[in-house]
Scaffold this motif. Structure first.
Motif, PDB file in Angstrom:
ATOM      1  N   TYR A  66       2.604   3.745  19.331  1.00 21.63           N
ATOM      2  CA  TYR A  66       1.178   3.454  19.529  1.00 21.63           C
ATOM      3  C   TYR A  66       0.351   4.729  19.457  1.00 21.63           C
ATOM      4  O   TYR A  66      -0.667   4.788  18.757  1.00 21.63           O
ATOM      5  N   ASP A  67       0.781   5.759  20.184  1.00 26.17           N
ATOM      6  CA  ASP A  67       0.023   7.009  20.194  1.00 26.17           C
ATOM      7  C   ASP A  67      -0.038   7.643  18.799  1.00 26.17           C
ATOM      8  O   ASP A  67      -1.047   8.239  18.423  1.00 26.17           O
ATOM      9  N   ILE A  68       1.047   7.514  18.038  1.00 22.14           N
ATOM     10  CA  ILE A  68       1.043   8.017  16.655  1.00 22.14           C
ATOM     11  C   ILE A  68       0.085   7.197  15.811  1.00 22.14           C
ATOM     12  O   ILE A  68      -0.715   7.743  15.036  1.00 22.14           O
ATOM     13  N   HIS A  69       0.145   5.893  15.966  1.00 24.02           N
ATOM     14  CA  HIS A  69      -0.627   5.002  15.095  1.00 24.02           C
ATOM     15  C   HIS A  69      -2.129   5.170  15.291  1.00 24.02           C
ATOM     16  O   HIS A  69      -2.892   5.107  14.324  1.00 24.02           O
ATOM     17  N   VAL A  70      -2.576   5.356  16.527  1.00 24.17           N
ATOM     18  CA  VAL A  70      -4.017   5.518  16.769  1.00 24.17           C
ATOM     19  C   VAL A  70      -4.435   6.983  16.708  1.00 24.17           C
ATOM     20  O   VAL A  70      -5.622   7.297  16.873  1.00 24.17           O
TER      21      VAL A  70
ATOM     22  N   SER B 148       0.468  11.620   3.056  1.00 23.51           N
ATOM     23  CA  SER B 148       1.475  11.835   4.105  1.00 23.51           C
ATOM     24  C   SER B 148       1.047  11.200   5.424  1.00 23.51           C
ATOM     25  O   SER B 148       1.849  10.538   6.096  1.00 23.51           O
ATOM     26  N   ILE B 149      -0.238  11.375   5.802  1.00 19.82           N
ATOM     27  CA  ILE B 149      -0.729  10.786   7.047  1.00 19.82           C
ATOM     28  C   ILE B 149      -0.747   9.268   6.938  1.00 19.82           C
ATOM     29  O   ILE B 149      -0.375   8.554   7.886  1.00 19.82           O
TER      30      ILE B 149
ATOM     31  N   LYS C 297      -6.534  12.629  16.468  1.00 25.63           N
ATOM     32  CA  LYS C 297      -7.410  11.458  16.341  1.00 25.63           C
ATOM     33  C   LYS C 297      -8.356  11.632  15.157  1.00 25.63           C
ATOM     34  O   LYS C 297      -8.596  10.696  14.385  1.00 25.63           O
ATOM     35  N   ILE C 298      -8.912  12.824  15.033  1.00 22.52           N
ATOM     36  CA  ILE C 298      -9.822  13.108  13.915  1.00 22.52           C
ATOM     37  C   ILE C 298      -9.079  12.993  12.591  1.00 22.52           C
ATOM     38  O   ILE C 298      -9.596  12.425  11.611  1.00 22.52           O
ATOM     39  N   ILE C 299      -7.850  13.520  12.543  1.00 20.07           N
ATOM     40  CA  ILE C 299      -7.045  13.439  11.322  1.00 20.07           C
ATOM     41  C   ILE C 299      -6.763  11.982  10.966  1.00 20.07           C
ATOM     42  O   ILE C 299      -6.901  11.577   9.803  1.00 20.07           O
ATOM     43  N   ALA C 300      -6.386  11.183  11.966  1.00 18.47           N
ATOM     44  CA  ALA C 300      -6.103   9.765  11.718  1.00 18.47           C
ATOM     45  C   ALA C 300      -7.363   9.032  11.273  1.00 18.47           C
ATOM     46  O   ALA C 300      -7.309   8.168  10.385  1.00 18.47           O
ATOM     47  N   PHE C 301      -8.495   9.369  11.871  1.00 21.57           N
ATOM     48  CA  PHE C 301      -9.766   8.746  11.493  1.00 21.57           C
ATOM     49  C   PHE C 301     -10.099   9.041  10.039  1.00 21.57           C
ATOM     50  O   PHE C 301     -10.443   8.127   9.262  1.00 21.57           O
ATOM     51  N   ILE C 302     -10.007  10.307   9.656  1.00 27.31           N
ATOM     52  CA  ILE C 302     -10.348  10.697   8.280  1.00 27.31           C
ATOM     53  C   ILE C 302      -9.377  10.063   7.290  1.00 27.31           C
ATOM     54  O   ILE C 302      -9.781   9.551   6.235  1.00 27.31           O
TER      55      ILE C 302
ATOM     56  N   PHE D  47       0.825  -1.210   0.000  1.00 28.69           N
ATOM     57  CA  PHE D  47       0.000   0.000   0.000  1.00 28.69           C
ATOM     58  C   PHE D  47       0.860   1.261   0.000  1.00 28.69           C
ATOM     59  O   PHE D  47       0.525   2.248  -0.681  1.00 28.69           O
ATOM     60  N   MET D  48       1.950   1.244   0.722  1.00 27.58           N
ATOM     61  CA  MET D  48       2.849   2.404   0.727  1.00 27.58           C
ATOM     62  C   MET D  48       3.416   2.645  -0.670  1.00 27.58           C
ATOM     63  O   MET D  48       3.513   3.797  -1.120  1.00 27.58           O
ATOM     64  N   VAL D  49       3.776   1.569  -1.357  1.00 28.85           N
ATOM     65  CA  VAL D  49       4.274   1.701  -2.740  1.00 28.85           C
ATOM     66  C   VAL D  49       3.178   2.253  -3.646  1.00 28.85           C
ATOM     67  O   VAL D  49       3.419   3.118  -4.492  1.00 28.85           O
ATOM     68  N   ILE D  50       1.944   1.764  -3.451  1.00 27.88           N
ATOM     69  CA  ILE D  50       0.811   2.238  -4.251  1.00 27.88           C
ATOM     70  C   ILE D  50       0.594   3.737  -4.049  1.00 27.88           C
ATOM     71  O   ILE D  50       0.337   4.484  -5.006  1.00 27.88           O
ATOM     72  N   MET D  51       0.677   4.184  -2.789  1.00 28.57           N
ATOM     73  CA  MET D  51       0.471   5.607  -2.500  1.00 28.57           C
ATOM     74  C   MET D  51       1.517   6.470  -3.201  1.00 28.57           C
ATOM     75  O   MET D  51       1.201   7.525  -3.776  1.00 28.57           O
TER      76      MET D  51
END
Length: 393
Positions: A328-332, A197-198, A341-346, A149-153
């Protein structure tokens, strides 16, 4: 289109077919998990307790209460989540699995218990991590799909990037008034651009959680030029069973917890690992914010006599170790609070949509190509038939 971009398009398309379903599942479960703490707090009253202002009961009392309820269980991990949150004990019941027991940290009384596998968000987490496959297999399936997926992006960004400056403004917006195929095309490309980027940050942090070589690579990169060895900094000390002299007057787990609270008075959350089957020491992690796992200080004690063996003071940790502990905090998405959190969710939601919109684009082009070929065949047939009639055939 140049030969280079044709090759990129080929890779982008077929790698998408290979990883699309896994990416969709991992991204959707990531969306759901982003706000799991807030959702569970709203659903379950046992996740909050009244702050009485009294001192916490000692870990040994929590262990005693759990042992009364589950005599054969081993209370391996003890959690003090915060002044308005319950304490928790993860009790190992051997072949029966684990039982998670919530207790009032001011009275030591059990207020709730559950088998982790029955918790909806634990199930979501296991799907996210392993697709409910055996962990040894599932983490590799997910890991490979995430790398693809990273390669695809990256290939998608190169393919999409407009050549002319005059086209860039139009390329960065979705043409909502266009036909549905055009809207779908824009959703795939424009949203993919904004999420790239996110998505890459979330992907790398997830790989670092699952695979030690990735976390070690992050560690070494952040510590370039410092001459710090990974193993020296993260290795846990061992208790020496031959040196039991000076046995602590109180249970060692209580001594360890009291010391950690004294050294980290501003910490909101404490995690204690107390697995008696391991040769390692009893450890206490002190965390500045409840339910956040970054910026911790740690303390390791000999489980036989309570002697302090090692300190992981936050201010003495290398940048690489600090960065790894933020994974962990970055990933979630909770590294910066509700906003991140909203940015990661979107971003996760967009990532889930990309395999769907991409497949629709491919399907549309395939149908268009088929229709075009059909028109060509009809035209050729018409001309051939007309010539045959003129020739009197």
């Amino acid at each position: 289109m140049s030969a280079f971009k044709k090759a990129l398009l080929f890779c982008h398309r077929w790698l998408g077919f290979i990883s699309g379903l896994v990416v969709f599942i991992v991204s959707i479960t990531g969306c759901i998990f982003c706000f799991q703490d807030e959702i569970q707090d709203a659903m379950h009253s046992y996740r909050t307790v009244e702050n009485t202002g009294k001192p916490y009961v000692e870990p040994s009392q929590l262990i005693s209460e759990v042992k009364k309820a589950y005599p054969k269980a081993s209370p391996d991990y003890i959690y003090y989540y915060g002044v308005e949150r319950p304490a928790g004990v993860l009790a190992n019941k051997g072949a029966e699995g684990y039982e998670y027991v919530y207790l009032n940290p001011y009275t030591g009384k059990i207020i709730h218990h559950e088998t982790p596998q029955t918790n909806f968000f634990i199930i979501v987490e296991y799907i996210h991590l392993y697709l409910l496959l055996p962990p040894a297999i599932g983490k590799w399936v997910v890991g490979v799909a995430v790398i693809i997926f990273m390669v695809i992006m990256i290939t998608g960004l190169i393919l999409w990037w407009p050549k002319r400056k005059s086209d860039r403004k139009r390329s960065f917006t979705i043409k909502w008034g266009g036909r549905w195929r055009r809207v779908n095309y824009d959703l795939h490309n424009v949203l993919g651009f904004y999420a790239t980027s996110i998505a890459l940050i979330l992907s790398i942090s997830g790989l670092a959680i699952a695979f030690e070589p990735v976390s070690r690579a992050i560690y070494n990169t952040a510590n370039i030029g410092r001459g710090i060895k990974y193993q020296d900094e993260v290795s846990e000390p061992k208790s020496d069973s031959l040196k039991r002299s000076g046995v602590a007057a109180k249970p060692v787990v209580d001594v360890a917890f009291a010391y950690a609270r004294q050294q980290s008075p501003k910490a909101q959350m404490f995690l204690i690992h107390n697995d008696p089957t391991l040769s390692g020491a009893i450890g206490v992690g002190a965390y500045p914010k409840s339910l956040h796992y970054a910026n911790a200080s740690g303390y390791e004690f000999d489980k036989y006599n309570g002697k302090l063996l090692k300190t992981y003071a936050l201010e003495k940790k290398s940048p690489g170790l600090r960065l790894n502990e933020m994974n962990y905090d970055i990933h979630v998405g909770q590294i910066g609070g509700v906003t991140t959190k909203i940015i990661a969710f979107i971003a996760s939601l967009i990532c889930a949509s990309l395999p769907v919109t991409g497949f629709i684009i491919w399907l549309g082009k395939r149908k268009k190509s088929g229709a075009k070929n059909n028109k060509v065949r009809k035209a050729v047939h018409h001309k051939t038939h007309k010539r045959a009639l003129q020739a009197g055939v």
